[in-house]
Design an enzyme around this catalytic site. Sequence first.
Site, PDB file in Angstrom:
ATOM      1  N   VAL A  60      18.896 -25.819  56.579  1.00  0.00           N
ATOM      2  CA  VAL A  60      17.565 -25.214  56.402  1.00  0.00           C
ATOM      3  C   VAL A  60      17.455 -24.568  54.955  1.00  0.00           C
ATOM      4  CG1 VAL A  60      16.078 -23.668  57.429  1.00  0.00           C
ATOM      5  CG2 VAL A  60      18.370 -24.014  58.609  1.00  0.00           C
ATOM      6  N   ALA A  61      17.944 -25.717  54.093  1.00  0.00           N
ATOM      7  CA  ALA A  61      17.729 -25.374  52.476  1.00  0.00           C
ATOM      8  C   ALA A  61      18.260 -24.205  52.052  1.00  0.00           C
ATOM      9  CB  ALA A  61      16.361 -25.690  52.115  1.00  0.00           C
ATOM     10  N   CYS A  62      17.474 -23.385  51.501  1.00  0.00           N
ATOM     11  CA  CYS A  62      18.228 -22.116  50.636  1.00  0.00           C
ATOM     12  C   CYS A  62      18.342 -20.953  51.882  1.00  0.00           C
ATOM     13  CB  CYS A  62      17.155 -21.756  49.643  1.00  0.00           C
ATOM     14  SG  CYS A  62      17.231 -22.616  48.181  1.00  0.00           S
ATOM     15  N   SER A  63      17.949 -21.181  53.042  1.00  0.00           N
ATOM     16  CA  SER A  63      18.175 -20.260  53.810  1.00  0.00           C
ATOM     17  C   SER A  63      19.291 -20.601  54.981  1.00  0.00           C
ATOM     18  CB  SER A  63      16.844 -20.092  54.972  1.00  0.00           C
ATOM     19  OG  SER A  63      15.852 -19.219  54.005  1.00  0.00           O
ATOM     20  N   SER A  80      21.691 -21.981  49.406  1.00  0.00           N
ATOM     21  CA  SER A  80      22.004 -20.847  50.390  1.00  0.00           C
ATOM     22  C   SER A  80      22.927 -20.082  50.270  1.00  0.00           C
ATOM     23  CB  SER A  80      22.279 -21.767  51.755  1.00  0.00           C
ATOM     24  OG  SER A  80      23.543 -22.095  51.675  1.00  0.00           O
TER      25      SER A  80
END
Length: 373
Positions: free
Chosen positions: A155-158, A334
């Site tokens: 979820v990319a950076c998350s 992340s």
Amino acid sequence: MTASPVISATGLFTPPESISNEELVESYNAYAKLHNERHTDSIAAGEVEALEESSTGFIEKASGIKSRYVMAKEPVLDPEIMAPRWDDRGNDELSMMAEIGVKAARQALERAGRKPEDVDAVLCAASNMQRPYPAIAIEIQNALGIDGFAFDMNVACSSATFGIQTAADYIRSGNAKSVLVVSPEITSGHLNWRDRDSHFIFGDVATAVLVEAKDIAPQGHWDILGTKLKTVFSNNIRNNGGFLNRAHPDTRDAPDKLFVQEGRKVFKEVVPMVSAMILEEADKLGIDPHGLRRLWLHQANAGMNRLIAQRVLGHEASDDESPTVLDTYANTSSAGSIIAFHKHNDDLAAGDTALICSFGAGYSVGSVFIRKT
Ligand code: COA
């Protein structure tokens, strides 16, 4: 009775090599000069754009970034390459993402006094995987000697906070008692080091978070009071790289196959989204946001974090209330909020309530309210 999830420990792997803004800008400017010299005629004819120089002053002022760690410094700084390079590894060798993930995971296990055989699941939560399958998480599981299950999630950076909620849900449902959330972020492989607007943004790292059931957790763990995830589709941070690129040989190396963003729009749209979500969630959980002892926010931009922290706390946050690791690590996707948490949590006292919050491409936002026991 449902089990309560906690954070038992964290782990961090930092690559040995780093690149300062000065080194980075020197290399970029050498590349820009070469480009302009090689295309003098087409630039004069208006067919190719001349490249402007990058500057350390701009980078630090616009982002708060002063340095970043990387897995391969030399090729990234070589004006003729401007990308990481390493030898292919055989299938019987640990892949690079697994290798650094295992290092971070081992530290988390040690800090929790936990053996691999006590762990039930491994999630590899990161913004890019080095291959489609077998899952990097299963390779990490195997290298550590964990009996159970593992899978990759992106979820990319998350990714890390989404991984923490997923792990917490396994604990709550009784499907696991001990889950490792590992985030190996080799962002240098999907950053376009030739793009002046973004060449300074990212760095490499790996983090691990051990999420467990409270009844088996070590002393000094963090109760997870609540987790909340949100996604809203946006093209403002995008990477079109992927296994289907091969179908189009003409465009497979185009810049859109690496990280691209509309940084201004991201800044403007994400700040209100994140602040609103944190405040709503605090209200639902009966937590006074002004009383939060510390915010470990996603590490993308110092200005964004200043604004979010101010909206949440009701006053301008001190470094103690909203610590940054941007100066040394840059944006590590992340892993950023987890590095901040890992490096800046020892001084909190039992009963202190705090927040880990990530945000980025998707858009995606993940918040984890925790209390020190
Ligand atoms: N060196 C010198 N000048 C530069 C430069 C560089 N490396 N890169 C851009 N500039 C210039 C631009 O050309 C522009 O010049 P102009 O005003 O003459 O047109 C000026 O600096 C401002 O550029 P802009 O891109 O609007 O800067 P900014 O203040 O928005 O800062 C970011 C850029 C990327 C640092 C910032 O927008 C940001 O961090 N946004 C959020 C990004 C984010 O969180 N992304 C998530 C990633 S996971």
